[in-house]
Design a protein around this motif. Structure first.
Motif, PDB file in Angstrom:
ATOM      1  N   UNK A 139      -7.384  -0.438  -2.417  1.00 46.54           N
ATOM      2  CA  UNK A 139      -7.818   0.409  -2.796  1.00 46.54           C
ATOM      3  C   UNK A 139      -8.580   1.857  -1.847  1.00 46.54           C
ATOM      4  N   UNK A 140      -9.239   1.658  -1.436  1.00 48.14           N
ATOM      5  CA  UNK A 140     -10.329   2.443  -0.232  1.00 48.14           C
ATOM      6  C   UNK A 140      -8.562   3.545   0.317  1.00 48.14           C
ATOM      7  N   UNK A 141      -7.513   2.603   0.700  1.00 49.44           N
ATOM      8  CA  UNK A 141      -6.549   3.493   1.643  1.00 49.44           C
ATOM      9  C   UNK A 141      -5.734   5.029   0.835  1.00 49.44           C
ATOM     10  N   UNK A 142      -5.604   3.984  -0.848  1.00 51.38           N
ATOM     11  CA  UNK A 142      -4.445   4.858  -1.621  1.00 51.38           C
ATOM     12  C   UNK A 142      -5.604   6.234  -2.156  1.00 51.38           C
ATOM     13  N   UNK A 143      -7.054   6.020  -2.186  1.00 54.79           N
ATOM     14  CA  UNK A 143      -8.067   6.630  -3.161  1.00 54.79           C
ATOM     15  C   UNK A 143      -8.074   8.117  -1.966  1.00 54.79           C
ATOM     16  N   UNK A 144      -7.882   7.325  -0.267  1.00 58.41           N
ATOM     17  CA  UNK A 144      -8.311   8.539   1.000  1.00 58.41           C
ATOM     18  C   UNK A 144      -7.310   9.395   1.608  1.00 58.41           C
ATOM     19  N   UNK A 145      -6.522   8.325   0.925  1.00 56.62           N
ATOM     20  CA  UNK A 145      -4.473   9.026   2.007  1.00 56.62           C
ATOM     21  C   UNK A 145      -4.080   9.631   1.130  1.00 56.62           C
ATOM     22  N   UNK A 146      -3.932  11.098   1.394  1.00 59.18           N
ATOM     23  CA  UNK A 146      -2.430  11.924   0.544  1.00 59.18           C
ATOM     24  C   UNK A 146      -1.582  11.170   0.062  1.00 59.18           C
ATOM     25  N   UNK A 147      -0.823  10.488  -0.704  1.00 59.04           N
ATOM     26  CA  UNK A 147       0.443  10.602  -0.280  1.00 59.04           C
ATOM     27  C   UNK A 147       1.223  11.816  -0.171  1.00 59.04           C
ATOM     28  N   UNK A 160       1.096  -1.299  -0.325  1.00 60.73           N
ATOM     29  CA  UNK A 160       0.037   0.490  -0.430  1.00 60.73           C
ATOM     30  C   UNK A 160       0.845   1.223  -0.060  1.00 60.73           C
ATOM     31  N   UNK A 161       0.670   1.675  -1.107  1.00 62.87           N
ATOM     32  CA  UNK A 161       1.721   3.259  -1.092  1.00 62.87           C
ATOM     33  C   UNK A 161       1.472   4.518  -0.090  1.00 62.87           C
ATOM     34  N   UNK A 162       1.367   4.655   0.524  1.00 61.03           N
ATOM     35  CA  UNK A 162       0.818   4.905   2.279  1.00 61.03           C
ATOM     36  C   UNK A 162       1.959   4.419   3.212  1.00 61.03           C
ATOM     37  N   UNK A 163       2.705   5.700   4.371  1.00 60.02           N
ATOM     38  CA  UNK A 163       2.776   5.451   5.755  1.00 60.02           C
ATOM     39  C   UNK A 163       2.158   4.353   6.468  1.00 60.02           C
ATOM     40  N   UNK A 164       3.204   3.835   7.162  1.00 64.15           N
ATOM     41  CA  UNK A 164       2.836   2.469   7.925  1.00 64.15           C
ATOM     42  C   UNK A 164       1.689   3.479   8.994  1.00 64.15           C
ATOM     43  N   UNK A 165       1.753   4.641   9.597  1.00 62.96           N
ATOM     44  CA  UNK A 165       1.347   4.840  10.376  1.00 62.96           C
ATOM     45  C   UNK A 165      -0.808   5.192  10.240  1.00 62.96           C
ATOM     46  N   UNK A 220      -1.070  -7.814   9.224  1.00 64.54           N
ATOM     47  CA  UNK A 220       0.426  -7.683   9.552  1.00 64.54           C
ATOM     48  C   UNK A 220       0.702  -6.251   8.991  1.00 64.54           C
ATOM     49  N   UNK A 221       1.659  -5.387   9.437  1.00 65.40           N
ATOM     50  CA  UNK A 221       1.583  -4.143   9.262  1.00 65.40           C
ATOM     51  C   UNK A 221       3.996  -3.967   9.427  1.00 65.40           C
ATOM     52  N   UNK A 222       3.915  -4.136   7.765  1.00 68.42           N
ATOM     53  CA  UNK A 222       5.476  -3.412   7.354  1.00 68.42           C
ATOM     54  C   UNK A 222       5.791  -2.358   6.626  1.00 68.42           C
ATOM     55  N   UNK A 223       6.196  -1.889   7.520  1.00 68.17           N
ATOM     56  CA  UNK A 223       7.007  -1.062   7.012  1.00 68.17           C
ATOM     57  C   UNK A 223       8.091  -0.583   5.312  1.00 68.17           C
ATOM     58  N   UNK A 224       7.522  -0.126   4.476  1.00 72.79           N
ATOM     59  CA  UNK A 224       8.251  -0.508   3.598  1.00 72.79           C
ATOM     60  C   UNK A 224       8.827   0.902   2.680  1.00 72.79           C
ATOM     61  N   UNK A 225       9.883   1.618   3.472  1.00 71.18           N
ATOM     62  CA  UNK A 225      10.726   2.948   3.063  1.00 71.18           C
ATOM     63  C   UNK A 225       9.136   3.923   3.064  1.00 71.18           C
ATOM     64  N   UNK A 226       8.414   4.776   2.570  1.00 76.10           N
ATOM     65  CA  UNK A 226       7.523   5.374   2.948  1.00 76.10           C
ATOM     66  C   UNK A 226       6.072   4.885   1.897  1.00 76.10           C
ATOM     67  N   UNK A 227       5.956   3.653   1.926  1.00 76.98           N
ATOM     68  CA  UNK A 227       5.039   2.988   2.302  1.00 76.98           C
ATOM     69  C   UNK A 227       4.702   1.820   3.630  1.00 76.98           C
ATOM     70  N   UNK A 228       3.492   0.820   3.585  1.00 70.92           N
ATOM     71  CA  UNK A 228       3.607  -0.368   3.944  1.00 70.92           C
ATOM     72  C   UNK A 228       3.036  -1.420   3.248  1.00 70.92           C
TER      73      UNK A 228
END
Length: 154
Positions: free
Chosen positions: A140-148, A10-15, A93-101
Motif C-alpha cells: 500500500x505504501x509503495x503503490x501510494x507513494x511511488x509513481x507507476x 507490487x505494481x512498481x519496478x523492482x529498483x 526477496x524481490x523478483x522482477x515481473x515485467x514492470x512490477x515486483x
C-alpha cells in the motif's frame, strides 16, 4: 520453530521497491510495520551485511526490544535480518515481473520456550497474520507513494 511466509505483486519496478525497502529502511520500516514504536541505528551507514539496529515493538499489547543484524544483502534481490540474541529471521526477496515486483516475505522464529509451547497454534496464526499485514502495508505504501511507470509506446 514457527515460520510464516507470504508474497504479493507490487505494481512498481523492482529498483524502486528495493530502494523503498532496503535503501530507505530506517525511514520506512516503522511505517509498514506500525508495531515498531522505536528504531535506533547501532551501526551507522547504509544497510549492508553486519549492519545492526535496535527496535522496540508492541505486538498485541506485548512490548519487546531486540537488536537485529543484516546477515545477507544482494542488491536488487534480497535482504535478510536475524535477531542478535533473539531467535528470529526475516527475509525480503524481490523478483522482477515485467514492470512490477513480486515481493516474498518470510518470518521465522526459533524453537518456542517450554511455557509457550501450549500456545504454538495461536502463535502460528498470529505470526501468519502479522506477515500478511506487513506485506499489505508495504504494498500500500509503495503503490501510494511511488509513481507507476509510464506505459510503453509501441
Amino acid at each position: 520453530m514457527v515460520k510464516a511466509q507470504t508474497r504479493t505483486l507490487i505494481r512498481r519496478p523492482l529498483e524502486q521497491v528495493f530502494r523503498f525497502v532496503v535503501e530507505d529502511f530506517v525511514t520506512n520500516y516503522p511505517r509498514w510495520s506500525p508495531e515498531v514504536k522505536s528504531l535506533r541505528v547501532l551501526t551507522h551507514g547504509p544497510l549492508q551485511v553486519g549492519w545492526i539496529g535496535h527496535q522496540v515493538r508492541v505486538d498485541q499489547g506485548r512490548r519487546t526490544e531486540s537488536d537485529f543484524r543484516v546477515i545477507a544483502l544482494e542488491p536488487g534481490r534480497q535482504v535478510t535480518f536475524r535477531g542478535v540474541r533473539d531467535p528470529y529471521r526475516i527475509d525480503y526477496r524481490f523478483e522482477p515481473r515485467e514492470q512490477h515486483t513480486e515481493l516474498h516475505f518470510s518470518f521465522e522464529m526459533g524453537k518456542l520456550s517450554l511455557p509457550l509451547r501450549p500456545f504454538e497454534k495461536l502463535i502460528r496464526l498470529a505470526v501468519q497474520e502479522g506477515t500478511e499485514r506487513t506485506v499489505r502495508n508495504l504494498k500500500g505504501l509503495v503503490e501510494a507513494e511511488i509513481e507507476p511507470p509510464s506505459p510503453s509506446v509501441v
